[in-house]
Design a protein around this motif. Sequence first.
Motif, PDB file in Angstrom:
ATOM      1  N   LEU A  57      31.587  34.230  25.010  1.00 58.13           N
ATOM      2  CA  LEU A  57      30.301  33.780  24.464  1.00 58.13           C
ATOM      3  C   LEU A  57      30.242  32.272  24.271  1.00 58.13           C
ATOM      4  N   LYS A  58      31.414  31.598  24.281  1.00 56.25           N
ATOM      5  CA  LYS A  58      31.448  30.128  24.122  1.00 56.25           C
ATOM      6  C   LYS A  58      31.306  29.391  25.452  1.00 56.25           C
ATOM      7  N   VAL A  59      31.372  30.114  26.575  1.00 58.19           N
ATOM      8  CA  VAL A  59      31.373  29.465  27.893  1.00 58.19           C
ATOM      9  C   VAL A  59      30.029  28.786  28.154  1.00 58.19           C
ATOM     10  N   ASN A  60      30.099  27.546  28.636  1.00 52.59           N
ATOM     11  CA  ASN A  60      28.888  26.783  28.965  1.00 52.59           C
ATOM     12  C   ASN A  60      28.437  27.131  30.390  1.00 52.59           C
ATOM     13  N   PRO A  61      27.292  27.813  30.551  1.00 52.89           N
ATOM     14  CA  PRO A  61      26.878  28.249  31.895  1.00 52.89           C
ATOM     15  C   PRO A  61      26.502  27.104  32.832  1.00 52.89           C
ATOM     16  N   LYS A  62      26.303  25.898  32.302  1.00 52.92           N
ATOM     17  CA  LYS A  62      25.976  24.753  33.165  1.00 52.92           C
ATOM     18  C   LYS A  62      27.213  24.134  33.809  1.00 52.92           C
ATOM     19  N   SER A  63      28.392  24.419  33.254  1.00 50.87           N
ATOM     20  CA  SER A  63      29.597  23.774  33.785  1.00 50.87           C
ATOM     21  C   SER A  63      30.647  24.761  34.301  1.00 50.87           C
ATOM     22  N   VAL A  64      30.394  26.062  34.140  1.00 54.86           N
ATOM     23  CA  VAL A  64      31.352  27.080  34.584  1.00 54.86           C
ATOM     24  C   VAL A  64      30.661  27.994  35.595  1.00 54.86           C
ATOM     25  N   ALA A  65      31.373  28.302  36.676  1.00 54.74           N
ATOM     26  CA  ALA A  65      30.759  29.063  37.776  1.00 54.74           C
ATOM     27  C   ALA A  65      30.300  30.446  37.347  1.00 54.74           C
ATOM     28  N   GLY A  66      31.113  31.120  36.529  1.00 52.72           N
ATOM     29  CA  GLY A  66      30.759  32.475  36.138  1.00 52.72           C
ATOM     30  C   GLY A  66      31.942  33.179  35.522  1.00 52.72           C
ATOM     31  N   LEU A  67      31.816  34.487  35.360  1.00 52.83           N
ATOM     32  CA  LEU A  67      32.886  35.311  34.806  1.00 52.83           C
ATOM     33  C   LEU A  67      33.555  36.094  35.916  1.00 52.83           C
ATOM     34  N   LYS A  68      34.868  36.299  35.776  1.00 55.66           N
ATOM     35  CA  LYS A  68      35.603  37.138  36.730  1.00 55.66           C
ATOM     36  C   LYS A  68      36.224  38.283  35.953  1.00 55.66           C
ATOM     37  N   LEU A  69      35.950  39.492  36.410  1.00 56.47           N
ATOM     38  CA  LEU A  69      36.535  40.680  35.808  1.00 56.47           C
ATOM     39  C   LEU A  69      37.342  41.439  36.850  1.00 56.47           C
ATOM     40  N   PHE A  70      38.554  41.794  36.468  1.00 59.53           N
ATOM     41  CA  PHE A  70      39.376  42.661  37.318  1.00 59.53           C
ATOM     42  C   PHE A  70      39.173  44.090  36.836  1.00 59.53           C
ATOM     43  N   LEU A  71      38.512  44.892  37.663  1.00 59.52           N
ATOM     44  CA  LEU A  71      38.319  46.302  37.344  1.00 59.52           C
ATOM     45  C   LEU A  71      39.370  47.134  38.077  1.00 59.52           C
ATOM     46  N   GLY A  72      40.433  46.485  38.442  1.00 55.47           N
ATOM     47  CA  GLY A  72      41.557  47.070  39.173  1.00 55.47           C
ATOM     48  C   GLY A  72      42.392  45.934  39.709  1.00 55.47           C
ATOM     49  N   MET A  85      25.268  34.856  33.030  1.00 53.60           N
ATOM     50  CA  MET A  85      26.007  34.288  34.166  1.00 53.60           C
ATOM     51  C   MET A  85      26.348  35.377  35.182  1.00 53.60           C
ATOM     52  N   VAL A  86      26.679  34.939  36.385  1.00 51.06           N
ATOM     53  CA  VAL A  86      27.127  35.884  37.407  1.00 51.06           C
ATOM     54  C   VAL A  86      28.470  36.476  36.963  1.00 51.06           C
ATOM     55  N   ILE A  87      28.553  37.804  36.998  1.00 46.54           N
ATOM     56  CA  ILE A  87      29.819  38.493  36.730  1.00 46.54           C
ATOM     57  C   ILE A  87      30.383  38.909  38.090  1.00 46.54           C
ATOM     58  N   SER A  88      31.502  38.300  38.466  1.00 42.72           N
ATOM     59  CA  SER A  88      32.143  38.636  39.748  1.00 42.72           C
ATOM     60  C   SER A  88      33.269  39.617  39.484  1.00 42.72           C
ATOM     61  N   VAL A  89      33.366  40.652  40.323  1.00 43.15           N
ATOM     62  CA  VAL A  89      34.328  41.722  40.043  1.00 43.15           C
ATOM     63  C   VAL A  89      35.198  42.046  41.253  1.00 43.15           C
ATOM     64  N   HIS A  90      36.447  42.353  40.938  1.00 44.11           N
ATOM     65  CA  HIS A  90      37.369  42.955  41.906  1.00 44.11           C
ATOM     66  C   HIS A  90      37.328  44.450  41.636  1.00 44.11           C
ATOM     67  N   CYS A  91      36.893  45.231  42.618  1.00 39.74           N
ATOM     68  CA  CYS A  91      36.678  46.666  42.420  1.00 39.74           C
ATOM     69  C   CYS A  91      37.681  47.509  43.202  1.00 39.74           C
ATOM     70  N   GLU A  92      38.665  48.033  42.500  1.00 39.74           N
ATOM     71  CA  GLU A  92      39.547  49.079  43.030  1.00 39.74           C
ATOM     72  C   GLU A  92      39.940  49.948  41.844  1.00 39.74           C
ATOM     73  N   ASP A  93      39.821  51.230  41.974  1.00 38.65           N
ATOM     74  CA  ASP A  93      40.085  52.142  40.864  1.00 38.65           C
ATOM     75  C   ASP A  93      41.589  52.304  40.646  1.00 38.65           C
ATOM     76  N   GLU A  94      42.021  51.879  39.470  1.00 36.38           N
ATOM     77  CA  GLU A  94      43.459  51.822  39.164  1.00 36.38           C
ATOM     78  C   GLU A  94      44.105  53.207  39.175  1.00 36.38           C
ATOM     79  N   GLY A  95      43.420  54.201  38.620  1.00 32.95           N
ATOM     80  CA  GLY A  95      43.992  55.552  38.554  1.00 32.95           C
ATOM     81  C   GLY A  95      44.258  56.129  39.934  1.00 32.95           C
ATOM     82  N   THR A  96      43.313  55.940  40.839  1.00 29.38           N
ATOM     83  CA  THR A  96      43.451  56.436  42.214  1.00 29.38           C
ATOM     84  C   THR A  96      44.632  55.760  42.901  1.00 29.38           C
ATOM     85  N   ILE A  97      44.734  54.450  42.738  1.00 28.96           N
ATOM     86  CA  ILE A  97      45.809  53.693  43.397  1.00 28.96           C
ATOM     87  C   ILE A  97      47.177  54.105  42.850  1.00 28.96           C
ATOM     88  N   LYS A  98      47.272  54.246  41.524  1.00 28.35           N
ATOM     89  CA  LYS A  98      48.570  54.614  40.913  1.00 28.35           C
ATOM     90  C   LYS A  98      49.064  55.953  41.449  1.00 28.35           C
TER      91      LYS A  98
END
Length: 448
Positions: free
Chosen positions: A138-153, A176-189
């Motif tokens: 919530l503190k991230v400045n959207p004018k100076s940071v590209a976006g958020l990255k979430l690892f969903l796997g 902001m743009v939320i960029s995600v890496h999408c691979e289901d961890e349970g399936t892979i394990k």
Amino acid sequence: MTLKTTLIKNAKIVNEGKIFNGDILIEGEYIKQISESISAKSADVHVFDAEGKYLLPGVIDDQVHFREPGLTHKANIETESKAAIAGGITSFIEMPNTNPQTTTIEKLEEKFEIAAKTSSANYSFMFGGTNDNLDEILKVNPKSVAGLKLFLGSSTGNMLVDDPKVLEKIFKSTDMVISVHCEDEGTIKKNLQDHIDKYGDDIPIKYHPVIRSEEACYISSSNAIELAKKTGARLHVFHLSTGKETNLFTNDKPLKDKKITAEVCIHHLWFTDKDYDEKGTYIKWNPAVKTQTDRDQLWEALLDDRIDVIATDHAPHTIEEKENVYTKAPSGGPLVQHALPAMLEMHHKNKISIEKIVEKMCHNPAILFQIEKRGFIKEGYFADLVLVDLHHPWTVKKDNILYKCGWSPFEGATFKSRITHTFINGSLAYKNFKFYNVNAAKQLTFNR
């Protein structure tokens, strides 16, 4: 202070779906004028003859891992940004899974400080989400940071966001743009354990796309999209690798109006599972390189605009690390130096037009992330420009690979096209394997 003025003459300018012959006047950091013919008004103007080469906007790579801080035995911002500008990439957005991870404002600022001192290309960083850092997000400045990255796997450290309540809160909390890496961890394990039970640690590499399967990708991507639709979040799905996933995306509106977007990486457009026999763990990526059918469907979705962006997911490891047995060999490979030449090779094979390459690698990242005054050849925009000779073949060899790790999955490939000159903010920073220490790079800003 007198502004430096450069006049580029006789270029084939590629911009917004058109190719036209013309000249470009650069004053200081900006494009001052674009016209069919411009005359130098004074002796102070540096006149540069493009000799009919193609002039493209600088490529914006929205997904790189430059490994600094903490993993600098593999790469650092200085070495990889140099390789990037040699490949025509003038701006990059770097990922948060460094060591320490970029999951606090303090660590983010430290990375900006490193880049300000050492980067040859324009730079920004993604801020990393975890199960417990919403206050920092919530503190991230959207004018100076590209976006958020979430690892969903497939995350490193504690960056796997696997708490559904937290995930929904993050999706609801930011514009902001939320960029995600999408691979289901349970399936892979489960898949991995099945193969370890059969083969031990030395699993044949050909099973990588079986372990990190189509199903693992699709489950995760479809869940992320469902959550984005529910919350109204702005979602960008990184590195699609399956044909099945392409059906989750649409081309029914212009990119600027899309809330859910997708990208594909160079390696998923170039390699297939048949290449594992020759390349082994050198083409071990997450998500995995999959079948010829998947590659064909990715191309189809790219060309019909269901996929919006081409990126690299540049993620170097040392040769020693990559040559381990399957379970110990890390996923990822270096790509920034060779991404644009590889796509131009696809142009030579009549797979894609130069105008479309520019759209997907230059214009669209700028539109998607709302990057200010970059990604296009326009008056008033920063002069990030790349000259390309489409008929100047060169072969990728150890002695011309610029990555700190010293190898490339393209080693031995001959490209018909080469990047001859790269301008960063109006300054010539690279010319035919020679760098100019102009310190011209700037932090990207965002029009939000």
